[in-house]
Design a protein around this motif. Structure first.
Motif, short mmCIF file in Angstrom:
data_model
loop_
_atom_site.label_atom_id
_atom_site.label_comp_id
_atom_site.label_asym_id
_atom_site.label_seq_id
_atom_site.Cartn_x
_atom_site.Cartn_y
_atom_site.Cartn_z
N ARG A 162 6.09 3.02 7.50
CA ARG A 162 4.70 2.71 7.16
C ARG A 162 4.45 3.02 5.68
N VAL A 163 3.73 2.12 5.03
CA VAL A 163 3.30 2.31 3.65
C VAL A 163 1.78 2.14 3.61
N ARG A 164 1.11 3.15 3.12
CA ARG A 164 -0.34 3.09 3.00
C ARG A 164 -0.72 3.01 1.52
N ILE A 165 -1.35 1.93 1.12
CA ILE A 165 -1.81 1.75 -0.25
C ILE A 165 -3.23 2.29 -0.34
N LEU A 166 -3.41 3.35 -1.11
CA LEU A 166 -4.72 3.98 -1.21
C LEU A 166 -5.57 3.34 -2.31
N GLU A 167 -5.13 3.48 -3.56
CA GLU A 167 -5.94 2.99 -4.67
C GLU A 167 -5.10 2.91 -5.93
N GLY A 168 -5.60 2.19 -6.91
CA GLY A 168 -4.96 2.10 -8.21
C GLY A 168 -5.80 2.79 -9.26
N HIS A 169 -5.15 3.28 -10.31
CA HIS A 169 -5.85 3.95 -11.40
C HIS A 169 -5.37 3.40 -12.74
N GLN A 170 -6.30 3.07 -13.59
CA GLN A 170 -6.03 2.69 -14.98
C GLN A 170 -5.06 1.51 -15.06
N LEU A 171 -5.27 0.51 -14.20
CA LEU A 171 -4.46 -0.70 -14.28
C LEU A 171 -4.82 -1.46 -15.55
N GLN A 172 -3.82 -2.04 -16.18
CA GLN A 172 -4.02 -2.68 -17.48
C GLN A 172 -4.57 -4.09 -17.31
N GLY A 173 -5.49 -4.48 -18.21
CA GLY A 173 -6.02 -5.83 -18.23
C GLY A 173 -7.53 -5.85 -18.25
N ASN A 174 -8.08 -6.98 -18.63
CA ASN A 174 -9.53 -7.17 -18.68
C ASN A 174 -9.96 -8.11 -17.57
N ALA A 175 -11.06 -7.71 -16.88
CA ALA A 175 -11.63 -8.53 -15.81
C ALA A 175 -10.58 -8.93 -14.78
N ILE A 176 -9.74 -7.97 -14.40
CA ILE A 176 -8.65 -8.28 -13.48
C ILE A 176 -9.12 -8.19 -12.03
N LYS A 177 -8.41 -8.89 -11.16
CA LYS A 177 -8.62 -8.81 -9.72
C LYS A 177 -7.25 -8.52 -9.08
N PRO A 178 -6.89 -7.24 -9.01
CA PRO A 178 -5.54 -6.90 -8.57
C PRO A 178 -5.33 -7.05 -7.06
N VAL A 179 -4.11 -7.45 -6.72
CA VAL A 179 -3.67 -7.50 -5.34
C VAL A 179 -2.30 -6.81 -5.29
N VAL A 180 -2.01 -6.11 -4.21
CA VAL A 180 -0.76 -5.36 -4.07
C VAL A 180 0.12 -6.05 -3.04
N THR A 181 1.38 -6.29 -3.41
CA THR A 181 2.35 -6.78 -2.45
C THR A 181 3.34 -5.66 -2.17
N VAL A 182 3.70 -5.51 -0.91
CA VAL A 182 4.62 -4.47 -0.47
C VAL A 182 5.78 -5.13 0.25
N LEU A 183 6.98 -4.89 -0.23
CA LEU A 183 8.18 -5.42 0.41
C LEU A 183 8.91 -4.26 1.08
N VAL A 226 -2.80 -0.22 5.37
CA VAL A 226 -1.52 0.24 5.90
C VAL A 226 -0.66 -0.96 6.29
N PHE A 227 0.62 -0.89 5.93
CA PHE A 227 1.58 -1.92 6.31
C PHE A 227 2.77 -1.23 6.98
N SER A 228 3.26 -1.82 8.05
CA SER A 228 4.36 -1.18 8.78
C SER A 228 5.39 -2.22 9.19
N GLN A 229 6.62 -1.76 9.30
CA GLN A 229 7.73 -2.62 9.70
C GLN A 229 8.66 -1.84 10.61
N HIS A 230 9.14 -2.50 11.66
CA HIS A 230 10.08 -1.87 12.59
C HIS A 230 11.51 -2.23 12.23
N PHE A 231 12.42 -1.27 12.47
CA PHE A 231 13.84 -1.47 12.23
C PHE A 231 14.63 -0.92 13.41
N HIS A 232 15.71 -1.59 13.74
CA HIS A 232 16.65 -1.10 14.75
C HIS A 232 17.98 -0.88 14.03
#
Length: 288
Positions: free
Chosen positions: A180-201, A222-228
């Protein structure tokens, strides 16, 4: 109250048999079932099943038994796949819903059947009503993710690796794990008038957050993936977090990226490093 949102399933081939398919779920011996939908390759329900918890809060040993079934067929030919979902993570943190995408389904002998199911589990502890739900939606545990003193763009995360069985796995034996990966928040991301999106692989499975606005976006997703896999194979699975500006053209969309492997999380105390601040590499480094 335990809520199970049954989103959809994917079948390797369309069954074409019977009037349709449905999901049968059992929690603490109490059965529930979704409505019957046509038996195509990607049946969709978006239906919520509910179990009252009364005075018994969720326990780490609780689990959900799920079966994807053909409606109206005799038992030997009814099952399209089954699985058991451990609710230990939800019991430890009821305010953090458990999202499970493309969860593999198995036959009674534990062999993959090719079908998957996507669902979401959430919990309202006994004694907490609507007011408790409203409070759980507020940002919490933000203190570990305060901005660093230098202007380095970061993303606050928590991660975890949970064995889906309670016994300790043998070193060379394949077991079921949930990352499981939980993305909480971003701080001081660079750019003007940005609309950030997070991708998790996570391994080969890619997830995408909601689009936010500004240089300090708040996600709490929260994003989760199962593995065997065996533990030795699991620790080599990569986790790649990338922050993109959804408003930019593709060539300039990357704000920053962060890479690690599951082994970093697996070897942390309790296999759950908390409040990680991931310092993002610039877009040039991310392209290497």
């Amino acid at each position: 109250m335990l809520r199970l949102l049954v989103v959809s399933a994917h079948l390797p081939v369309a069954t074409g048999a019977g009037p349709g398919v449905h999901v049968y779920a059992r929690f603490r011996g109490v059965p529930r079932s979704t409505r019957v939908v046509p038996a195509g390759r990607s049946p969709t329900w978006n239906e919520t099943l509910v179990w009252p918890l009364a005075t018994r809060p969720l326990h780490p040993t609780d689990s959900l038994a799920l079966r994807l079934q053909l409606w109206g067929q005799p038992e030997p030919h009814r099952l399209l796949g089954a699985t058991m979902v451990s609710l230990s993570c939800l019991a430890e943190d009821p305010g953090l819903p458990l999202d499970l995408g493309q969860l593999p389904l198995q036959d009674p002998q534990g062999n993959p059947m090719g079908a998957t199911i996507s669902l979401r589990c959430s919990c309202v502890p006994p004694g907490k009503g609507a007011a408790g739900n409203a409070g759980s939606q507020q940002p919490k545990q933000v203190a570990p993710c305060l901005s660093p003193p230098r202007p380095t763009p970061v993303v606050g995360t928590t991660m975890g690796v949970t064995p889906c069985r309670h016994a300790k796995p043998a070193a060379g034996k394949k077991e079921d794990f949930q990352v499981r990966v939980r993305i909480l928040e971003g701080h001081q991301l660079q750019g003007n008038a940005i609309k950030p999106v997070v991708t998790v692989l996570i391994g080969e499975q890619r997830f995408r957050s909601r689009i936010r606005a500004g240089n300090n976006p708040y996600y709490n997703e929260v994003f989760s993936q199962h593995f065997h896999l065996t533990p030795a194979q699991l620790v080599a699975v990569p986790i790649h977090i990338q922050v993109l500006n959804s408003r930019a053209i593709r060539a300039d969309a990357i704000i920053g990226a962060f890479k690690l492997d599951v082994g970093t999380v697996y070897n942390a105390p309790g296999r759950r490093p908390r409040g990680m601040l991931c310092a993002l590499q610039g877009h040039r480094a991310a392209r290497r």
